[in-house]
Design an enzyme around this catalytic site. Sequence first.
Site, PDB file in Angstrom:
ATOM      1  N   GLU C  81      29.437  32.618  30.162  1.00  0.00           N
ATOM      2  CA  GLU C  81      28.485  33.559  30.747  1.00  0.00           C
ATOM      3  C   GLU C  81      27.080  33.231  30.260  1.00  0.00           C
ATOM      4  OE1 GLU C  81      26.963  35.964  27.976  1.00  0.00           O
ATOM      5  OE2 GLU C  81      28.245  37.576  28.750  1.00  0.00           O
ATOM      6  N   CYS C 113      34.396  37.047  29.623  1.00  0.00           N
ATOM      7  CA  CYS C 113      35.000  36.327  28.502  1.00  0.00           C
ATOM      8  C   CYS C 113      36.289  35.591  28.865  1.00  0.00           C
ATOM      9  CB  CYS C 113      35.249  37.290  27.346  1.00  0.00           C
ATOM     10  SG  CYS C 113      33.729  38.006  26.723  1.00  0.00           S
ATOM     11  N   HIS C 235      42.104  38.112  23.507  1.00  0.00           N
ATOM     12  CA  HIS C 235      40.638  38.091  23.452  1.00  0.00           C
ATOM     13  C   HIS C 235      40.197  39.034  22.333  1.00  0.00           C
ATOM     14  CE1 HIS C 235      36.487  38.160  24.334  1.00  0.00           C
ATOM     15  NE2 HIS C 235      36.482  39.433  24.698  1.00  0.00           N
TER      16      HIS C 235
END
Lengths: 388, 136, 347
Positions: C81, C113, C235
């Site tokens: 990103e 992400c 994550h």
Amino acid sequence: MRKVYVVGVGMTKFGELWERSFRDLFVEAGIRAIEDAGVDGKEIEALYIGNMSAGLLVKQEHVASLIADHSGLASLHIPATRVEGGDASGALALVQGFSSIASGMYDVVVVGGVEKMSDVMAEKASEVLATTLDQEWEAFFGMTYASAYALMAKRHMHEFGTTEEQMALVSVKNHSNGSKNPMAHFRFEVSLEKVLSSPIVSYPIKLLESHAVSDGASALVLCSEKKAKEFESPVEISGIGQASDYIALHDRDNIVSMASTIEASKRAYEMSGVKPEEVDVAEVHDCFTISEIIAIEDLGFFKKGKGGQATEDGDTEIGGKVAINTSGGLKARGHAPGATGIAQVCEIVLQLRGEAEKRQVDNAEIGLTHNLGGSGGTCVVSILRRRR
Amino acid sequence: MTEGVARFWREIPHRYRLLGSKCDSCGRVFFPPRVLCPECRRKGNISRVALSGKGKIYSYTIVKDGANGFERQVPYVIALIKLEEGPLVAGQIVDCSPDEVEVGKPVELVFRRVSEDGEEGIIYYGYKFRLAEEEN
Amino acid sequence: MKAGIVSYGIYIPMYRITAREIAKIWGKDPKEIENGLLIKEKSVPGIDEDTVTISVEAARNCIKRVRVDPSEIGAIFVGSESHPYAVKPTATIVGEAIGATPEMTAADYEFACKAGTAGIQTSLGLVNSGMIKYGLAIGADTAQGAPGDPLEYSASAGGAAFLIGSKDKIAEVLDTYSFTTDTPDFWRREGKAYPRHAGRFTGAPAYFKHIISASRGIMERNSIEPKEIDYVVFHQPNGKFPMRAAKLLGFEKEQYLPGIVVTQIGNTYSASSLIGLSAVLDVCNGGEKVLLTSFGSGAGSDSFLLEVTDKIVEIKDKAPKFSEFIRRKKYLSYGEYLKLSGKIKLS
């Protein structure tokens, strides 16, 4: 090959000459040289101008025409040529003028150099000096003109034990000489402590070991032997040598000496029949203190690696073994890149004529100039003799 | 944006991958690459060769008065690196304190932003070096 | 499936700032921050580092582990990103820098992400179909949190590269499964320097819903229980979220702790779960099973069920491991951090 003589010298004061334009500078130096020689403008057959970077510094190219014009020579339509070799541009003009007389083409020529540094901000001036390095493989990666010499200095320290004090002493000496030169940019003395404690520009090089960034112009009247007889005190250019080398440091076999200096001086010594030990006074290209140390070794005045010690021992002072940079050098007299090589000749001519006043080397008979382009990609050495 | 891009673009293989050249006649390796061997000249035969980027510090300087575009990085280290394959190469040594740098220390290649053509122009990527762990 | 993981490599910049240092500037209680986020310090890119340079370094570390000629790589995907260019791919620069060009395809991905795991899925598909021999999937970010925003404690920099192929695999991909919805928990509008987030909404309806749904989905589809899985990696926006998710799914500490990297480097966004997986690969052995589930705001999760092969032992030492990137570091003051991250504008 015909003999070539210097019969007139002239220069502006070097410095931040805020009121003077690029075109004004050369006119002043040119007129002084012509008056010094006592020639008439109509006798001048050609003009060679050394200039490093008018395009970047004052946005002016085609400077030979501009200078001939403003020097009042437009109506005479003489051939005017600008030559460029980084900060060796001035000496390259000398080589061109010398060749044109030696070859028999002309009898009287004017050679000169000019640079206007102060019309741009200091950062821009540094960037322009860095264009004398390899733009794509040195300057691109953040190398500056000072850091190229700093790399040489660090290696010289590593290989020979040269000390920061020895390098600083070059500056102390050149400031002392420059304080006696009315044309110098910096006319003050500096102490060893002051040099060593000045801000670091690019380790190990300090601010007070770096050349002055100067405006200035310089000019010479050169003539043939036939013509020289008409003048009072001609000085013979008894040898001249020019050499090139790899432009970038990374392509050289070593960076503690300059092959261009060794080759150019070899050619000049051979042409003149002079040996290094016979030289009384020399103007060498001390853009940074390390470059004077490397130069006095490569020119054969001192053994390789002993330049720092020789400086410490006082061998390069006025009255020493060989007086180096009596004008103050690039450090104190100043560095107006295109004009520097010719200003060096002006100083040597004054010394050989016995006109160098408070900085006069006793009984100077043989002098030498050494002008570098960039980090040594170009070198010109000339040897001058007093006519007996 | 003020600069043309071709001048940077044509050097991409050399700056990104340390692609050098070699004279097959005398065996000398060049970086940056040359199209003519300075020893053999027209008798030489130049081919491409990728260099490892491993080498030792030949000389260095700590730049405090930085070049334009490098002001944010001062003090930064510029060094000449003696590559394993022979040539010297000029470049920055990053990710260290300048006082860790010494002549003779081993370095290895890293890929970094070198500079840029202003905030809106092309970003110039290329090689830099960092100190390598000493091999015992 | 035929395609699996052939190699992996990571890169984490050496600069760090502690949560304590940031908290001090904004008048927060450092203990509260540390305990709230379970982040001690985060990585910060050097002044000359960005997503491109981090991707290249991770890719080089990945290639270093194996004898694969980069010209055999048929596709490179870089998920991030924080691509340095809004228009002009990161992946082409990586391709050129590792010598994979020109016979290859390349694309940049963006899915908050999880853009890195999206690249892995694409590569798996291309290898399985026989379209390419190797695919290189990279997740890399130099994440930015606005000064004073809670994100400032976590948004960090790092990258991970995975080489996908069908021969000499270090891990078989037994299955992959995605769970995707339109959930606006975190975003950054075009042209804006810093992302915005929806506060506590980023938790239950976003992170936990997607991570848990995807993880349950893949386990159910493969009839596998948490106790049959050796390691689990999620994550990691902070230390608390992945640990809570692991516990909710029924995993134990020894299964999830080896893959928790956020406590030491912060949230590396697209690289976060992939660096976690790399840290697990650094320590695991042939035959062990790993569950990986990424999460990207906006929102979605990609789950992967992996079985590590004996090959892992041959390659893991051939490039720097996570532990080495943790060892080599330099701490920054908040002022230095602002300068390095370009938050101080020069005229």
